[in-house]
Design an enzyme around this catalytic site. Sequence first.
Site, mmCIF file in Angstrom:
data_model
loop_
_atom_site.group_PDB
_atom_site.id
_atom_site.type_symbol
_atom_site.label_atom_id
_atom_site.label_comp_id
_atom_site.label_asym_id
_atom_site.label_seq_id
_atom_site.Cartn_x
_atom_site.Cartn_y
_atom_site.Cartn_z
ATOM 1 C CE LYS A 1 -1.885 3.124 2.633
ATOM 2 N NZ LYS A 1 -1.980 4.190 1.646
ATOM 3 C CD GLU B 1 -4.461 9.696 1.114
ATOM 4 O OE1 GLU B 1 -5.504 9.059 1.025
ATOM 5 O OE2 GLU B 1 -4.264 10.576 1.965
ATOM 6 C CB THR C 1 0.753 6.394 11.142
ATOM 7 O OG1 THR C 1 0.394 7.715 10.779
ATOM 8 C CG2 THR C 1 -0.064 5.410 10.343
ATOM 9 C CD GLU D 1 12.618 4.883 8.768
ATOM 10 O OE1 GLU D 1 12.119 5.657 9.613
ATOM 11 O OE2 GLU D 1 13.179 5.253 7.733
ATOM 12 C CB CYS E 1 13.099 9.291 7.859
ATOM 13 S SG CYS E 1 14.051 8.164 6.851
ATOM 14 C CD GLU F 1 10.128 13.026 11.270
ATOM 15 O OE1 GLU F 1 8.990 12.572 11.474
ATOM 16 O OE2 GLU F 1 11.017 12.398 10.693
HETATM 17 P P1 NDP Z 1 1.578 8.636 7.680
HETATM 18 O O1 NDP Z 1 2.253 7.939 8.769
HETATM 19 O O2 NDP Z 1 0.216 9.182 7.920
HETATM 20 O O3 NDP Z 1 1.446 7.699 6.371
HETATM 21 C C1 NDP Z 1 2.366 6.727 5.951
HETATM 22 C C2 NDP Z 1 1.587 5.594 5.289
HETATM 23 O O4 NDP Z 1 0.710 4.978 6.227
HETATM 24 C C3 NDP Z 1 0.697 6.066 4.163
HETATM 25 O O5 NDP Z 1 0.640 5.074 3.158
HETATM 26 C C4 NDP Z 1 -0.635 6.221 4.863
HETATM 27 O O6 NDP Z 1 -1.736 6.229 4.003
HETATM 28 C C5 NDP Z 1 -0.625 5.020 5.757
HETATM 29 N N1 NDP Z 1 -1.527 5.101 6.896
HETATM 30 C C6 NDP Z 1 -2.051 6.204 7.484
HETATM 31 N N2 NDP Z 1 -2.822 5.851 8.533
HETATM 32 C C7 NDP Z 1 -2.774 4.497 8.622
HETATM 33 C C8 NDP Z 1 -3.342 3.524 9.510
HETATM 34 N N3 NDP Z 1 -4.117 3.863 10.533
HETATM 35 N N4 NDP Z 1 -3.070 2.237 9.303
HETATM 36 C C9 NDP Z 1 -2.267 1.857 8.301
HETATM 37 N N5 NDP Z 1 -1.706 2.713 7.421
HETATM 38 C C10 NDP Z 1 -1.945 4.022 7.586
HETATM 39 O O7 NDP Z 1 2.515 9.714 7.172
HETATM 40 P P2 NDP Z 1 2.115 11.038 6.427
HETATM 41 O O8 NDP Z 1 2.205 10.738 5.012
HETATM 42 O O9 NDP Z 1 0.845 11.664 6.866
HETATM 43 O O10 NDP Z 1 3.230 11.937 6.998
HETATM 44 C C11 NDP Z 1 3.109 12.335 8.346
HETATM 45 C C12 NDP Z 1 4.431 12.427 8.954
HETATM 46 O O11 NDP Z 1 5.092 11.170 8.904
HETATM 47 C C13 NDP Z 1 5.368 13.340 8.245
HETATM 48 O O12 NDP Z 1 5.143 14.668 8.536
HETATM 49 C C14 NDP Z 1 6.677 12.833 8.752
HETATM 50 O O13 NDP Z 1 6.920 13.341 10.024
HETATM 51 C C15 NDP Z 1 6.452 11.365 8.854
HETATM 52 N N6 NDP Z 1 6.994 10.610 7.736
HETATM 53 C C16 NDP Z 1 8.084 9.858 7.975
HETATM 54 C C17 NDP Z 1 8.643 9.153 6.974
HETATM 55 C C18 NDP Z 1 9.836 8.331 7.193
HETATM 56 O O14 NDP Z 1 10.568 8.067 6.273
HETATM 57 N N7 NDP Z 1 10.055 7.841 8.390
HETATM 58 C C19 NDP Z 1 8.128 9.188 5.614
HETATM 59 C C20 NDP Z 1 6.935 9.985 5.474
HETATM 60 C C21 NDP Z 1 6.404 10.652 6.515
HETATM 61 P P3 NDP Z 1 -2.210 7.561 3.222
HETATM 62 O O15 NDP Z 1 -1.214 8.627 3.484
HETATM 63 O O16 NDP Z 1 -2.233 7.117 1.816
HETATM 64 O O17 NDP Z 1 -3.554 7.911 3.762
#
Ligand code: NDP
Length: 485
Positions: free
Chosen positions: A162, A165, A219, A237, A271, A372
Amino acid sequence: MASDAGVREIRSPHDGSLVTLVPEATGLDVSDAIAAARASFDSGVYASWSWAARSALVAKVADLLERDAAEIAIKESNDTGKRLIEAGYDVADVISTFRYFAEQGLLQHDRIVASGLDYIDSRIIYEPVGVCALIGPWNYPLLQASWKVAPALAAGCSFILKPSELTPSSAIHLLQLIEEAGAPAGVANLLLGSGAVVGAPLTEDRRVDLISFTGGLSTGKAIMTTAAKTVKKVALELGGKNPNIIFADADLGAAIDNAVTAVFLHSGQVCSAGTRLLVERSIHDHVVAEIVRRARAIRLGGPQDLSAETGPLISQGHLKKIEEYMSRAVAEGAHVLTGGKRSARPELQAGWYFEPTVLDGCSTEMDCVQEESFGPIVTVEVFDTEAEVISLGNDTIYGLAGAVWSSDSAKAQRVARALRHGTIWVNDYGPYRPQAEWGGFKASGTGRELGPTGLLEYLEIKHLWTNNSPTLSGWFKKPDQGEDA
Ligand code: NDP
């Protein structure tokens, strides 16, 4: 692939233009995808392949990625808004990841256990963990997916990927290549859609054995809680707040240049970004002035702008989060030396551009140092002693990465070893290799991706004991045995 739900418009973070339309999954699609993955795994149609055969498939995917690299880079660049050249580097890293896990597969073998008995064959065998839900972020969509998909395939798992989005296009392409490479039906499944509709149900379903997730901390916590209900394996991660430590005896030219790259690359949406600069007091003014000068000169621009050095934020929602972070930082006393706001350049108004930002006068109690931002913002703190900077560098809930700059190698090694983070660079910032484990201490996550451990995450460990000369156990007396027997 999703079948019967709505269609999502993927829009460019650079100018809001329509990139593509993708179908999204419903709850029923999620259930069907899990059923397909479960059936393929339980039938052994792929899990029973030899390590060599699975490695050949993973290597074939790498070949196909190489064939389509230019096309995939364009898709990645359009979805994320990053420069085409950066997306090209990402795809090259994706290919290396597949090649690495293809090679790792060929190195796998049972481990013979010394039982001390010559008629016993005691061995540790490694079996695929089962059905894996692989949930990825938007910052490095295909790269983060490859860290999960390549080892899952090498291990013999079936999976459901997945992607975020916001950035589905490269994942769609990858799944087509896995099919073309010859993976049996049901082994590789893709679900497009939101975390709420697609992600959460994947983490709740008892037919899923493992969740590998990269994304935000909140999340990650929600996933861990949900996964506990069915006792799934979980690899997380979750980002970091990474200390970049510069001692006065460092090569300041290299340290400053790398500090700029560490935080402003991909507009800080990394990250492991070096978002926490810790500078020895005697060099603070020089280092900070130089970083501010460099930050002001960074050219923002879209995927097609050849003079651009970094791109937009991923979305309006993310821009809003960063603006809120900035307001709080100012309210708690951070000094905004440059940036701190959306870019004012007229040609960038249709996109989500934020100016490279330097916040001075920061300290560990401040939220801006602890949280972050995932944007192009560096906080600056000063230190006086080695012990102090170790304490500061560890004063965070996160533990993903960090760096130490010093020409005193003994000191640099002492500090590097004392820092509680999963990767530490000494006199460098950012490189990683598929051969080396990647992951976090503390709230930065659980488990490791890449390296031998990155494959192990997708394997169950079984102890297989074979007695080649069976005898009576002799523990309990038989009913017909006399007292003296
Ligand atoms: P999220 O943690 O919301 O999303 C990451 C993935 O998890 C996406 O595919 C998302 O789906 C999915 N997801 C969201 N909610 C759930 C759930 N309850 N159960 C299972 N899967 C879920 O990250 P964001 O994209 O909103 O970014 C938020 C913050 O995360 C950023 O500001 C940053 O701090 C951090 N981040 C960290 C990363 C890293 O490399 N460690 C990478 C990206 C973000 P969808 O978004 O499609 O709804």
